[in-house]
Scaffold this motif. Sequence first.
Motif, PDB file in Angstrom:
ATOM      1  N   LEU A  42      53.372  18.570  57.320  1.00 42.44           N
ATOM      2  CA  LEU A  42      53.535  19.736  56.467  1.00 42.44           C
ATOM      3  C   LEU A  42      54.015  20.930  57.278  1.00 42.44           C
ATOM      4  O   LEU A  42      54.847  21.713  56.822  1.00 42.44           O
ATOM      5  N   ASN A  43      53.512  21.065  58.485  1.00 43.78           N
ATOM      6  CA  ASN A  43      53.905  22.180  59.341  1.00 43.78           C
ATOM      7  C   ASN A  43      55.401  22.136  59.634  1.00 43.78           C
ATOM      8  O   ASN A  43      56.114  23.140  59.515  1.00 43.78           O
ATOM      9  N   ALA A  56      52.820  27.050  52.099  1.00 39.99           N
ATOM     10  CA  ALA A  56      53.115  25.643  51.809  1.00 39.99           C
ATOM     11  C   ALA A  56      51.813  24.856  51.667  1.00 39.99           C
ATOM     12  O   ALA A  56      51.668  24.023  50.756  1.00 39.99           O
ATOM     13  N   HIS A  57      50.858  25.129  52.544  1.00 44.41           N
ATOM     14  CA  HIS A  57      49.568  24.450  52.488  1.00 44.41           C
ATOM     15  C   HIS A  57      48.830  24.807  51.201  1.00 44.41           C
ATOM     16  O   HIS A  57      48.234  23.940  50.536  1.00 44.41           O
ATOM     17  N   LEU A  60      50.529  23.069  48.249  1.00 46.06           N
ATOM     18  CA  LEU A  60      50.197  21.647  48.223  1.00 46.06           C
ATOM     19  C   LEU A  60      48.795  21.443  47.667  1.00 46.06           C
ATOM     20  O   LEU A  60      48.548  20.513  46.888  1.00 46.06           O
ATOM     21  N   GLY A  61      47.867  22.317  48.041  1.00 44.35           N
ATOM     22  CA  GLY A  61      46.514  22.219  47.510  1.00 44.35           C
ATOM     23  C   GLY A  61      46.486  22.383  45.998  1.00 44.35           C
ATOM     24  O   GLY A  61      45.769  21.654  45.296  1.00 44.35           O
ATOM     25  N   GLU A  62      47.252  23.349  45.471  1.00 41.39           N
ATOM     26  CA  GLU A  62      47.324  23.541  44.027  1.00 41.39           C
ATOM     27  C   GLU A  62      47.870  22.297  43.337  1.00 41.39           C
ATOM     28  O   GLU A  62      47.350  21.867  42.290  1.00 41.39           O
ATOM     29  N   LEU A  63      48.923  21.724  43.918  1.00 45.20           N
ATOM     30  CA  LEU A  63      49.536  20.542  43.316  1.00 45.20           C
ATOM     31  C   LEU A  63      48.580  19.353  43.330  1.00 45.20           C
ATOM     32  O   LEU A  63      48.502  18.594  42.355  1.00 45.20           O
ATOM     33  N   GLU A  64      47.847  19.197  44.424  1.00 49.25           N
ATOM     34  CA  GLU A  64      46.939  18.055  44.527  1.00 49.25           C
ATOM     35  C   GLU A  64      45.754  18.190  43.571  1.00 49.25           C
ATOM     36  O   GLU A  64      45.244  17.183  43.063  1.00 49.25           O
TER      37      GLU A  64
END
Length: 238
Positions: A42-43, A56-57, A60-64
């Motif tokens: 991800l980085n 970005a992190h 991604l958390g929201e999407l997961e």
Amino acid sequence: MDGDADSDVPAPAFEARLHAEGVEFDDRDAVLLRTVAAEGSLNAAASALGRSYSRAHGRLGELEEAFGPLVERTRGGAGGGGSRLTDGARALLARYDRLRAEFTGVAEATETVVEGRVVERTGELAVVETDVGRLRALTPPDAEAVQVTLRADAVTLHAPADAPPAGGTSARNRLEGVVGTVEVGEAVGTVTVGIDGRDGNVSLAALVTVESVERLELAPGDPVVVTFKATATRAVPR
């Protein structure tokens, strides 16, 4: 949406989106997942896209939370650790690609055209008096008698109770109508909406996801509110 921009990723001609738990998955999200797969972390993906790692992190958390696990992370080891997409992420991307393909197949061919006359201007935007009321549209300078073209993929449908208020923003057009027909494909539905005009009923086409058709429970005869951005509405001289 955060403020970072992907300079190497062209903006899509339409706004294909998937929904789950109140979260939208769009082109930027698809690009993020594909870049994670390509870069191995991800980085590295955030760096390659010119986005901050924290945003970005967080995204991604929201999407997961909405779509389930999307990225598997490993630590250490001979390869130094990294990230790879889950089966769920690959299925989500395949589903998104099918949606985009279906949009591409019908978006440009499905549009509504109404005639009108410019009554007011503010820079490149003009207010056009049409049979269905006043519409704001991008309009060439000096044009007076015009045709206003609205692509079906630029239209958003709302249940009347959830629609933005009339006059709430000058950046968005708003019309009230009644659902005429609903045709549903694998990922996309085409909905016609009858709008009462001074000279009769005008049929406006909207291209929406099957999820939206189901969420709004759209059926012929239902009242519906149509909105579309002024900047997605174009007028040409006639």
